[in-house]
Design a protein around this motif. Structure first.
Motif, mmCIF file in Angstrom:
data_model
loop_
_atom_site.group_PDB
_atom_site.id
_atom_site.type_symbol
_atom_site.label_atom_id
_atom_site.label_comp_id
_atom_site.label_asym_id
_atom_site.label_seq_id
_atom_site.Cartn_x
_atom_site.Cartn_y
_atom_site.Cartn_z
ATOM 1 N N LEU A 43 51.828 -59.687 -111.367
ATOM 2 C CA LEU A 43 53.216 -59.155 -111.264
ATOM 3 C C LEU A 43 54.036 -60.039 -110.394
ATOM 4 N N LEU A 47 57.419 -62.304 -111.901
ATOM 5 C CA LEU A 47 58.736 -62.222 -111.144
ATOM 6 C C LEU A 47 58.911 -63.378 -110.276
ATOM 7 N N VAL A 63 56.263 -58.033 -117.343
ATOM 8 C CA VAL A 63 56.085 -57.277 -116.348
ATOM 9 C C VAL A 63 55.812 -55.702 -116.603
ATOM 10 N N LYS A 64 56.394 -55.233 -117.696
ATOM 11 C CA LYS A 64 56.000 -53.855 -118.354
ATOM 12 C C LYS A 64 54.628 -54.040 -118.700
ATOM 13 N N VAL A 67 52.726 -53.457 -115.174
ATOM 14 C CA VAL A 67 53.112 -52.403 -114.573
ATOM 15 C C VAL A 67 52.260 -51.270 -115.136
ATOM 16 N N ILE A 112 58.870 -57.349 -105.450
ATOM 17 C CA ILE A 112 59.407 -56.313 -106.065
ATOM 18 C C ILE A 112 60.694 -56.018 -105.627
ATOM 19 N N PHE A 116 64.180 -56.045 -107.466
ATOM 20 C CA PHE A 116 64.909 -54.904 -107.770
ATOM 21 C C PHE A 116 66.170 -54.294 -107.207
ATOM 22 N N CYS A 122 68.085 -55.794 -110.669
ATOM 23 C CA CYS A 122 67.178 -56.517 -111.523
ATOM 24 C C CYS A 122 68.073 -57.675 -112.254
ATOM 25 N N LEU A 132 60.040 -51.882 -114.223
ATOM 26 C CA LEU A 132 59.739 -51.757 -112.888
ATOM 27 C C LEU A 132 59.618 -50.321 -112.499
#
Length: 152
Positions: A43, A47, A63-64, A67, A112, A116, A122, A132
């Motif tokens: 992750l 990112l 990322v999905k 996660v 993160i 975020f 994002c 996320l």
């Protein structure tokens, strides 16, 4: 005040251990949480290059996927139920013996949060926000039971 929690990362902070350590078959919490280290590293890598809307949109599918993997492991941990004091103590010992785990957790959390919580979350990428959001839990809790006095 809002309370922001990254459950898959911070929730496991007291029980995660380094992946290089041999699996402890008697400790299912250890085994499951040990599995989260590589996805957390992946992750952070996914990112790493996110610095605008285009790169955020591009990173969102990967990322999905990551996660979802972290969340699936988290669900397995939830199914085990809350560990008792003896198990918590054992897991805390393993964590203290593996300071690199705390570094991975700190690095993942910073990355993160940095992505975020931009001025526009994002970088304006709804796809990355959606990817996320299952890791971000936002709650408001009254301080000391006082109604309307939220706390962290």
């Amino acid at each position: 005040m809002m309370k922001y929690v990254i459950p898959a990362v911070l929730g496991a902070a007291t029980v995660m251990v380094a992946p290089a350590q041999a699996a402890d078959n008697a400790d299912p919490y250890f085994n499951l949480l040990q599995r989260q280290m590589e996805p957390l590293k992946a992750l952070m890598k996914a990112l790493e290059g996110v610095n605008d809307k285009a790169t955020a949109d591009s990173a969102a599918p990967k990322v999905k996927e990551i996660v979802d993997e972290i969340s699936a492991i988290g669900e397995e941990v939830k199914q085990l139920g809350e560990p008792g004091p003896e198990v918590q103590a054992k897991l805390q010992e393993k964590l203290e013996a593996n300071p690199e785990v705390m570094q991975v957790l700190a690095d993942a959390t910073k990355k993160i949060v940095a992505v975020f919580f931009q001025q526009e979350p994002c970088y304006g990428s709804q796809a990355l926000v959606d990817a996320l959001k299952s890791m971000m839990e936002i709650t408001v809790e009254p301080a000391d039971g006082a109604v309307g006095a939220p706390s962290i």
